[in-house]
Scaffold this motif. Structure first.
Motif, PDB file in Angstrom:
ATOM      1  N   HIS A 156       0.808  -1.218   0.000  1.00  0.00           N
ATOM      2  CA  HIS A 156       0.000   0.000   0.000  1.00  0.00           C
ATOM      3  C   HIS A 156       0.845   1.273   0.000  1.00  0.00           C
ATOM      4  CE1 HIS A 156      -3.668  -2.056   0.043  1.00  0.00           C
ATOM      5  NE2 HIS A 156      -3.891  -2.163   1.347  1.00  0.00           N
ATOM      6  N   ASP A 157       2.028   1.231   0.593  1.00  0.00           N
ATOM      7  CA  ASP A 157       2.837   2.452   0.656  1.00  0.00           C
ATOM      8  C   ASP A 157       3.210   2.936  -0.746  1.00  0.00           C
ATOM      9  OD1 ASP A 157       2.693   2.448   3.392  1.00  0.00           O
ATOM     10  OD2 ASP A 157       4.612   1.420   3.678  1.00  0.00           O
ATOM     11  N   GLU A 158       3.622   2.014  -1.601  1.00  0.00           N
ATOM     12  CA  GLU A 158       3.964   2.401  -2.971  1.00  0.00           C
ATOM     13  C   GLU A 158       2.724   2.836  -3.738  1.00  0.00           C
ATOM     14  OE1 GLU A 158       6.245   3.306  -6.189  1.00  0.00           O
ATOM     15  OE2 GLU A 158       6.921   2.759  -4.173  1.00  0.00           O
ATOM     16  N   MET A 159       1.596   2.186  -3.474  1.00  0.00           N
ATOM     17  CA  MET A 159       0.360   2.576  -4.152  1.00  0.00           C
ATOM     18  C   MET A 159      -0.060   3.981  -3.726  1.00  0.00           C
ATOM     19  SD  MET A 159      -1.716   1.434  -6.403  1.00  0.00           S
ATOM     20  CE  MET A 159      -3.028   2.375  -7.166  1.00  0.00           C
ATOM     21  N   ARG A 160       0.057   4.265  -2.447  1.00  0.00           N
ATOM     22  CA  ARG A 160      -0.309   5.598  -1.964  1.00  0.00           C
ATOM     23  C   ARG A 160       0.613   6.660  -2.564  1.00  0.00           C
ATOM     24  NH1 ARG A 160      -0.775   7.529   4.416  1.00  0.00           N
ATOM     25  NH2 ARG A 160      -0.845   9.772   3.991  1.00  0.00           N
ATOM     26  N   ALA A 161       1.909   6.360  -2.645  1.00  0.00           N
ATOM     27  CA  ALA A 161       2.841   7.316  -3.245  1.00  0.00           C
ATOM     28  C   ALA A 161       2.501   7.557  -4.714  1.00  0.00           C
ATOM     29  CB  ALA A 161       4.274   6.803  -3.103  1.00  0.00           C
ATOM     30  N   ILE A 209      -8.745   1.314   8.082  1.00  0.00           N
ATOM     31  CA  ILE A 209      -8.658   1.350   6.623  1.00  0.00           C
ATOM     32  C   ILE A 209      -8.271   2.759   6.197  1.00  0.00           C
ATOM     33  CG2 ILE A 209      -9.935   1.087   4.462  1.00  0.00           C
ATOM     34  CD1 ILE A 209     -11.683  -0.959   5.817  1.00  0.00           C
ATOM     35  N   ARG A 210      -7.285   2.855   5.311  1.00  0.00           N
ATOM     36  CA  ARG A 210      -6.845   4.158   4.826  1.00  0.00           C
ATOM     37  C   ARG A 210      -7.715   4.603   3.653  1.00  0.00           C
ATOM     38  NH1 ARG A 210      -0.378   3.727   4.267  1.00  0.00           N
ATOM     39  NH2 ARG A 210      -0.840   1.507   4.004  1.00  0.00           N
ATOM     40  N   VAL A 211      -8.195   5.843   3.753  1.00  0.00           N
ATOM     41  CA  VAL A 211      -9.077   6.417   2.740  1.00  0.00           C
ATOM     42  C   VAL A 211      -8.467   7.732   2.277  1.00  0.00           C
ATOM     43  CG1 VAL A 211     -11.396   7.236   2.205  1.00  0.00           C
ATOM     44  CG2 VAL A 211     -11.084   5.345   3.822  1.00  0.00           C
ATOM     45  N   VAL A 233      -4.838  -4.644  -2.329  1.00  0.00           N
ATOM     46  CA  VAL A 233      -5.985  -4.247  -3.149  1.00  0.00           C
ATOM     47  C   VAL A 233      -6.339  -2.799  -2.836  1.00  0.00           C
ATOM     48  CG1 VAL A 233      -8.420  -4.633  -3.690  1.00  0.00           C
ATOM     49  CG2 VAL A 233      -6.913  -6.587  -3.307  1.00  0.00           C
ATOM     50  N   ALA A 234      -6.503  -2.010  -3.898  1.00  0.00           N
ATOM     51  CA  ALA A 234      -6.932  -0.617  -3.767  1.00  0.00           C
ATOM     52  C   ALA A 234      -8.184  -0.413  -4.600  1.00  0.00           C
ATOM     53  CB  ALA A 234      -5.834   0.339  -4.219  1.00  0.00           C
ATOM     54  N   LEU A 235      -9.112   0.403  -4.068  1.00  0.00           N
ATOM     55  CA  LEU A 235     -10.358   0.716  -4.752  1.00  0.00           C
ATOM     56  C   LEU A 235     -10.416   2.204  -5.053  1.00  0.00           C
ATOM     57  CD1 LEU A 235     -12.918  -1.264  -2.532  1.00  0.00           C
ATOM     58  CD2 LEU A 235     -11.572  -2.111  -4.457  1.00  0.00           C
ATOM     59  N   TYR A 236     -11.118   2.526  -6.121  1.00  0.00           N
ATOM     60  CA  TYR A 236     -11.405   3.914  -6.485  1.00  0.00           C
ATOM     61  C   TYR A 236     -12.891   3.943  -6.817  1.00  0.00           C
ATOM     62  CZ  TYR A 236     -10.676   8.490  -8.746  1.00  0.00           C
ATOM     63  OH  TYR A 236     -10.714   9.822  -9.095  1.00  0.00           O
ATOM     64  N   LEU A 237     -13.702   4.482  -5.896  1.00  0.00           N
ATOM     65  CA  LEU A 237     -15.144   4.351  -6.023  1.00  0.00           C
ATOM     66  C   LEU A 237     -15.847   5.592  -5.500  1.00  0.00           C
ATOM     67  CD1 LEU A 237     -16.409   1.883  -3.262  1.00  0.00           C
ATOM     68  CD2 LEU A 237     -14.264   3.123  -3.168  1.00  0.00           C
ATOM     69  N   ARG A 238     -17.135   5.684  -5.773  1.00  0.00           N
ATOM     70  CA  ARG A 238     -17.911   6.858  -5.399  1.00  0.00           C
ATOM     71  C   ARG A 238     -18.018   6.976  -3.883  1.00  0.00           C
ATOM     72  NH1 ARG A 238     -23.504   6.742  -8.264  1.00  0.00           N
ATOM     73  NH2 ARG A 238     -23.623   8.745  -7.163  1.00  0.00           N
ATOM     74  N   GLU A 239     -18.153   8.220  -3.449  1.00  0.00           N
ATOM     75  CA  GLU A 239     -18.196   8.501  -2.016  1.00  0.00           C
ATOM     76  C   GLU A 239     -19.369   7.805  -1.340  1.00  0.00           C
ATOM     77  OE1 GLU A 239     -18.210  12.438   0.932  1.00  0.00           O
ATOM     78  OE2 GLU A 239     -18.602  12.631  -1.221  1.00  0.00           O
ATOM     79  N   PRO A 270       8.374   2.606  -9.089  1.00  0.00           N
ATOM     80  CA  PRO A 270       8.378   3.995  -9.570  1.00  0.00           C
ATOM     81  C   PRO A 270       9.009   4.974  -8.585  1.00  0.00           C
ATOM     82  CG  PRO A 270       6.290   2.954 -10.078  1.00  0.00           C
ATOM     83  CD  PRO A 270       7.049   1.983  -9.234  1.00  0.00           C
ATOM     84  N   SER A 271       8.724   4.828  -7.292  1.00  0.00           N
ATOM     85  CA  SER A 271       9.297   5.747  -6.301  1.00  0.00           C
ATOM     86  C   SER A 271      10.813   5.615  -6.244  1.00  0.00           C
ATOM     87  CB  SER A 271       8.693   5.475  -4.924  1.00  0.00           C
ATOM     88  OG  SER A 271       7.298   5.702  -4.941  1.00  0.00           O
TER      89      SER A 271
END
Length: 501
Positions: A199-204, A225-227, A255-261, A444-445
């Protein structure tokens, strides 16, 4: 006898023998024979012919007749056998019968690719009408994967999470899931990605991507859970921003999600059986993406579109009924097979569509000039019908697969107003980024940090020295302004040298 005398006598005898031989040879040639006297008349011979009486001879009588064999004496009749005792019923043993091995069942025919129904709709919110799943771990080894990349390049979410974040869609992500209730509105889309870099690399990467688009991400932790809530730095732009989606990093670090509020709170709460098929329940399935994609383990791409009749409107003269559901599977192979299934509401609708495909489609496409483009694939497709479902199959080779993907990417780019110049620039940036990452050996980082360290730091600019103030002219009498500073007299003009002859 002396030796000389013996040699003389031997020579004389040899000479005499040779002389006798010569005389005999000459005499033989001079011998004369008397001629034989032959009579010219032939002698008379008397020949008597003897007549024989022909008699028939029977071989059996000549050799003696064979006597007939005597008949064998009759056999004695068999003695009567004793009657067998009646069978005695044996007690049945159910355990013994159960212990007997069952006969081997007949082997089932090997299923074809795409025979199984896709189950990927369980991975997206229940209001989604289309669902797309990419099995990147299966696609990344295929020679035409870059052509598939260009199909997704015009999508805003692809540009955000892949290009701007610096990730490689095939090498960095194992699965990508997308779904939406409206294919024309990208702000409604649901996106899920599975990875193994944490998750750290995904967040970056999310922070980098949002910064390139003028966004900042407000991260918070809620129930472990980090939002992340992205917003524009400009209040005016944020007020007009219709996209309220947020990032959610699920427990498990992969796993990362990108979804409506509207779905965030339900996702954080998790599945609840009492609520039925809510959006929180699909999150439990997201952690099992591999399980749901293995309903068809050879599929690299799965696409399901539902409620087509509610999205598409046609006139009464349209030759076929619109199907209610469509399913597409693309095999992850160098020579992939494409399977398309169309589900109709009634069997009669499927029969009419099958008849139109076989008898009329080619003529209609030729009228509008589309047969030259699509005729090759349509002619090579096979069509099967199973009650209310039509199944289309087409076998690609490596070259035809690449050509078709390039054609789809070109037409989709036009529809999304994604210019060729933009496509080439994005492609070059991806290649440069992958080279910077040393073919995936660096995240990437890590690659960006090496790049920053390699650039020498420029010295901070020093402030320019201010000129010292010059003393002004002395003030004049009271009420009078000081005389203006005298201007320097103009320099004398310098005439140009005359041209040299």
């Amino acid at each position: 006898m002396r030796e000389q005398t013996r040699y003389s006598l031997s020579g004389a005898l040899s000479l005499l023998a040779h002389a006798l031989f010569v005389v005999a040879f000459v005499w033989a040639f001079n011998v004369q024979h008397e001629p034989l006297e032959l009579s010219e008349e032939l002698p008379d011979y008397d020949i008597d012919f003897i007549e024989f009486d022909v008699k028939k001879i029977e071989p059996d009588k000549a050799q003696g007749e064979v006597e007939d064999e005597p008949e064998p004496p009759p056999e004695d009749p068999p003695e009567p056998e004793e009657a067998a005792p009646p069978p005695v019923e044996q007690p049945t043993d159910p355990e013994a019968e159960a212990a007997l091995p069952e006969p081997d069942p007949e082997p089932k025919p090997k299923p074809k690719f795409g025979d199984k129904t896709s189950k990927i709709t369980a991975l997206v919110p229940p209001n989604a009408t289309w669902t797309l799943v990419l099995a990147n771990s299966r696609i990344k080894k295929l020679p035409f994967r870059d052509s598939a990349t260009e199909i997704m390049a015009p999508l805003r979410d692809f540009q955000l999470l892949i290009d701007d974040a610096g990730f490689n869609i095939w090498e960095d992500f194992e699965y990508v899931v997308m779904g939406s209730p409206d294919a024309t509105d990208q702000t409604q889309a649901f996106v899920a990605v599975q990875y193994n870099f944490g998750h750290d690399e995904m967040r970056a990467g999310i922070d980098r991507a949002c910064a390139k688009q003028g966004l900042v991400v407000d991260w918070r932790e809620q129930d472990g859970i980090r939002v992340g809530d992205p917003r524009y730095e400009s209040a005016e732009l944020e007020a007009e921003n219709p996209d309220d989606r947020q990032f959610v990093l699920l427990p498990g670090d992969d796993v990362a999600l990108y979804l409506r509020e509207a779905f965030v709170e339900q996702v954080i709460a998790g599945p609840d059986a009492s609520k039925g098929n809510t959006s929180g329940n699909f999150v439990a399935n997201i952690a099992k993406i591999k399980r749901y994609t293995y309903a068809e383990p050879k599929a690299g791409i799965q696409l399901v579109i539902e409620d087509i009749r509610g999205m598409v409107r046609v006139g009464p003269s349209f030759p076929i009924e619109i199907p209610s559901r469509a399913e597409l599977m693309w095999e992850a192979a160098n020579n992939p097979e494409l399977v398309i299934k169309l589900d109709f509401l009634e069997t009669d609708h499927a029969e009419r569509a099958q008849t139109y495909w076989n008898d009329q489609l080619e003529a209609d496409l030729k009228k509008v000039g589309a047969w030259d483009v699509a005729g090759g694939i349509i002619s090579g497709m096979t069509l099967e019908r199973d009650k209310r479902q039509l199944v289309f199959r087409y076998q690609f080779n490596e070259t035809s697969a690449r050509v078709v993907l390039q054609m789809v990417a070109k037409e989709f780019g036009k529809a999304m107003r994604y210019s060729k110049k933009q496509a080439l620039a994005a492609q070059a940036a991806r290649e440069q980024n992958w080279e910077l990452r040393d073919g995936g050996k660096l995240l990437p980082s890590e690659a960006l940090k090496l790049l920053e360290d390699a650039v020498p730091e420029l010295p901070e600019p020093q402030p320019e020295p201010q000129p010292e103030p010059q003393p002004g002219p002395a003030p004049g009498p009271e009420g009078e302004s000081p005389p203006p500073p005298s201007e320097d007299p103009p320099l004398p003009s310098i005439e140009e040298d005359p041209p040299q002859p």
